[in-house]
Design a protein around this motif. Structure first.
Motif, PDB file in Angstrom:
ATOM      1  N   MET A   1       2.521  -6.081 -28.130  1.00  0.00           N
ATOM      2  CA  MET A   1       2.483  -5.751 -26.873  1.00  0.00           C
ATOM      3  C   MET A   1       3.409  -6.304 -25.525  1.00  0.00           C
ATOM      4  SD  MET A   1      -1.182  -4.530 -24.456  1.00  0.00           S
ATOM      5  CE  MET A   1      -1.845  -5.934 -24.375  1.00  0.00           C
ATOM      6  N   ARG A   2       3.880  -5.267 -25.148  1.00  0.00           N
ATOM      7  CA  ARG A   2       5.268  -5.774 -24.341  1.00  0.00           C
ATOM      8  C   ARG A   2       4.720  -6.010 -22.424  1.00  0.00           C
ATOM      9  NH1 ARG A   2      11.266  -5.370 -24.039  1.00  0.00           N
ATOM     10  NH2 ARG A   2      11.624  -6.435 -21.292  1.00  0.00           N
ATOM     11  N   VAL A   3       4.148  -7.091 -21.804  1.00  0.00           N
ATOM     12  CA  VAL A   3       3.602  -6.523 -19.779  1.00  0.00           C
ATOM     13  C   VAL A   3       4.948  -6.332 -19.228  1.00  0.00           C
ATOM     14  CG1 VAL A   3       1.876  -7.328 -19.589  1.00  0.00           C
ATOM     15  CG2 VAL A   3       1.373  -7.239 -21.221  1.00  0.00           C
ATOM     16  N   SER A   4       5.169  -6.370 -18.812  1.00  0.00           N
ATOM     17  CA  SER A   4       6.126  -5.961 -17.298  1.00  0.00           C
ATOM     18  C   SER A   4       5.407  -6.109 -15.860  1.00  0.00           C
ATOM     19  CB  SER A   4       7.026  -5.510 -17.566  1.00  0.00           C
ATOM     20  OG  SER A   4       7.271  -4.157 -17.909  1.00  0.00           O
ATOM     21  N   ASP A   5       5.879  -6.773 -15.242  1.00  0.00           N
ATOM     22  CA  ASP A   5       5.419  -6.271 -13.333  1.00  0.00           C
ATOM     23  C   ASP A   5       6.755  -5.761 -12.823  1.00  0.00           C
ATOM     24  OD1 ASP A   5       2.902  -8.386 -14.145  1.00  0.00           O
ATOM     25  OD2 ASP A   5       3.819 -10.116 -13.019  1.00  0.00           O
ATOM     26  N   VAL A   6       5.422  -4.965 -11.572  1.00  0.00           N
ATOM     27  CA  VAL A   6       6.051  -4.020 -11.210  1.00  0.00           C
ATOM     28  C   VAL A   6       6.096  -4.848  -9.306  1.00  0.00           C
ATOM     29  CG1 VAL A   6       6.687  -1.697  -9.927  1.00  0.00           C
ATOM     30  CG2 VAL A   6       6.938  -1.975 -12.520  1.00  0.00           C
ATOM     31  N   ARG A   7       7.028  -4.709  -8.992  1.00  0.00           N
ATOM     32  CA  ARG A   7       6.033  -5.100  -7.792  1.00  0.00           C
ATOM     33  C   ARG A   7       7.029  -4.406  -6.719  1.00  0.00           C
ATOM     34  NH1 ARG A   7       7.960 -10.288  -4.531  1.00  0.00           N
ATOM     35  NH2 ARG A   7       8.225  -9.613  -2.434  1.00  0.00           N
ATOM     36  N   VAL A   8       6.097  -4.067  -5.493  1.00  0.00           N
ATOM     37  CA  VAL A   8       5.699  -2.995  -4.633  1.00  0.00           C
ATOM     38  C   VAL A   8       5.862  -3.063  -2.909  1.00  0.00           C
ATOM     39  CG1 VAL A   8       4.705  -0.499  -4.304  1.00  0.00           C
ATOM     40  CG2 VAL A   8       4.856  -1.808  -6.052  1.00  0.00           C
ATOM     41  N   GLU A   9       6.535  -3.204  -3.114  1.00  0.00           N
ATOM     42  CA  GLU A   9       6.343  -3.270  -0.732  1.00  0.00           C
ATOM     43  C   GLU A   9       5.735  -1.717  -0.185  1.00  0.00           C
ATOM     44  OE1 GLU A   9       7.365  -6.069   0.590  1.00  0.00           O
ATOM     45  OE2 GLU A   9       8.014  -6.748  -1.629  1.00  0.00           O
ATOM     46  N   THR A  10       4.949  -1.976   0.674  1.00  0.00           N
ATOM     47  CA  THR A  10       3.886  -1.096   1.155  1.00  0.00           C
ATOM     48  C   THR A  10       5.088  -1.418   2.378  1.00  0.00           C
ATOM     49  OG1 THR A  10       2.080  -1.808   1.759  1.00  0.00           O
ATOM     50  CG2 THR A  10       2.639  -0.561  -0.699  1.00  0.00           C
ATOM     51  N   GLY A  11       4.477   0.199   2.813  1.00  0.00           N
ATOM     52  CA  GLY A  11       5.093  -0.190   4.993  1.00  0.00           C
ATOM     53  C   GLY A  11       3.151   0.738   5.569  1.00  0.00           C
ATOM     54  N   GLU A  12       2.591   1.064   5.206  1.00  0.00           N
ATOM     55  CA  GLU A  12       1.766   1.606   6.401  1.00  0.00           C
ATOM     56  C   GLU A  12       0.308   0.943   5.238  1.00  0.00           C
ATOM     57  OE1 GLU A  12       1.868   6.009   6.499  1.00  0.00           O
ATOM     58  OE2 GLU A  12       3.971   5.462   5.862  1.00  0.00           O
ATOM     59  N   ARG A  13      -1.112   1.174   6.225  1.00  0.00           N
ATOM     60  CA  ARG A  13      -1.987   1.049   5.737  1.00  0.00           C
ATOM     61  C   ARG A  13      -2.878   1.729   4.834  1.00  0.00           C
ATOM     62  NH1 ARG A  13      -6.646  -2.833   6.511  1.00  0.00           N
ATOM     63  NH2 ARG A  13      -8.585  -1.615   6.004  1.00  0.00           N
ATOM     64  N   TYR A  14      -2.886   2.895   4.942  1.00  0.00           N
ATOM     65  CA  TYR A  14      -3.181   3.591   3.041  1.00  0.00           C
ATOM     66  C   TYR A  14      -1.798   4.494   3.146  1.00  0.00           C
ATOM     67  CZ  TYR A  14      -8.063   3.526   4.875  1.00  0.00           C
ATOM     68  OH  TYR A  14      -9.094   2.790   5.257  1.00  0.00           O
ATOM     69  N   GLN A  15      -1.254   4.241   2.102  1.00  0.00           N
ATOM     70  CA  GLN A  15       0.171   4.776   2.036  1.00  0.00           C
ATOM     71  C   GLN A  15       0.198   5.141  -0.078  1.00  0.00           C
ATOM     72  OE1 GLN A  15       3.556   2.080   1.811  1.00  0.00           O
ATOM     73  NE2 GLN A  15       4.951   3.794   2.180  1.00  0.00           N
ATOM     74  N   PRO A  59       1.784  12.443  -1.114  1.00  0.00           N
ATOM     75  CA  PRO A  59       1.141  11.684  -1.186  1.00  0.00           C
ATOM     76  C   PRO A  59       0.690  11.512   0.431  1.00  0.00           C
ATOM     77  CG  PRO A  59       3.284  11.682  -2.112  1.00  0.00           C
ATOM     78  CD  PRO A  59       3.180  13.250  -2.190  1.00  0.00           C
ATOM     79  N   ARG A  60       1.486  11.607   1.059  1.00  0.00           N
ATOM     80  CA  ARG A  60       1.310  12.151   2.389  1.00  0.00           C
ATOM     81  C   ARG A  60      -0.021  12.383   3.137  1.00  0.00           C
ATOM     82  NH1 ARG A  60       7.071  12.117   3.079  1.00  0.00           N
ATOM     83  NH2 ARG A  60       6.062  14.521   3.443  1.00  0.00           N
ATOM     84  N   ASP A  61      -0.276  13.602   2.261  1.00  0.00           N
ATOM     85  CA  ASP A  61      -1.768  14.742   2.520  1.00  0.00           C
ATOM     86  C   ASP A  61      -2.572  13.467   1.775  1.00  0.00           C
ATOM     87  OD1 ASP A  61      -0.402  16.334   3.510  1.00  0.00           O
ATOM     88  OD2 ASP A  61      -0.306  17.382   2.367  1.00  0.00           O
ATOM     89  N   LEU A  62      -2.312  12.897   0.345  1.00  0.00           N
ATOM     90  CA  LEU A  62      -3.470  12.452   0.007  1.00  0.00           C
ATOM     91  C   LEU A  62      -3.989  10.911   1.167  1.00  0.00           C
ATOM     92  CD1 LEU A  62      -2.854  12.471  -3.796  1.00  0.00           C
ATOM     93  CD2 LEU A  62      -4.671  14.000  -2.490  1.00  0.00           C
ATOM     94  N   ALA A  63      -3.171  10.146   1.003  1.00  0.00           N
ATOM     95  CA  ALA A  63      -3.510   9.268   2.594  1.00  0.00           C
ATOM     96  C   ALA A  63      -4.027   9.609   3.687  1.00  0.00           C
ATOM     97  CB  ALA A  63      -2.079   8.551   2.860  1.00  0.00           C
TER      98      ALA A  63
END
Length: 134
Positions: A1-15, A59-63
């Motif tokens: 099994m191979r594991v990698s990390d994805v870094r995500v920058e968020t800009g809003e409280r719900y997004q 995605p905006r509607d779900l948030a």
């Protein structure tokens, strides 16, 4: 099994942020033709979900629906950090998603994409992607 990390920058409280491209890249780099892929948030206030990724309004509607859902609840949260709403949404959405890998790609439907669901942003998040052979 191979594991990698994805870094995500968020800009809003719900997004909801599409990470489909990053997950596809991780699967390709793992070199697995047929197997599985687990995408997991390492946070208690951010989830992973699969939903429509063809229309940016979804995605905006779900948030917006998450905000409306929480506003409609008749509940008082006592958590000192003030983010129990975020913990609730993460529990409802779930911390991870499991997908099949077929022909070297995540097995997604035509309109599907993979999203980090941020419920306590803005923040820097880590999503772990584990790929294995069947």
């Amino acid at each position: 099994m191979r594991v990698s990390d994805v870094r995500v920058e968020t800009g809003e409280r719900y997004q909801l942020i599409s990470i489909t491209g990053e997950v596809r890249r991780a699967v390709r780099e793992a070199g697995v033709e047929d197997g599985f892929c687990v995408i997991s948030s390492t946070h208690t206030t951010a989830a992973v979900t699969v939903n429509e990724d063809a229309d940016r309004d979804v995605p905006r509607d779900l948030a917006a629906a998450c905000r409306a859902f929480l506003n409609a609840l008749d509940v008082r949260f006592d958590h000192a950090e003030g983010n129990s709403d975020s913990h609730l949404l993460t529990s409802l959405f779930g911390p991870s998603q499991s997908l099949l890998v077929r022909n070297g790609e995540p097995d997604l439907g035509r309109w599907q994409g993979i999203f980090l669901a941020e419920f306590d942003g803005p923040r820097t998040r880590t999503v772990r992607v584990a790929i294995g052979e069947a």
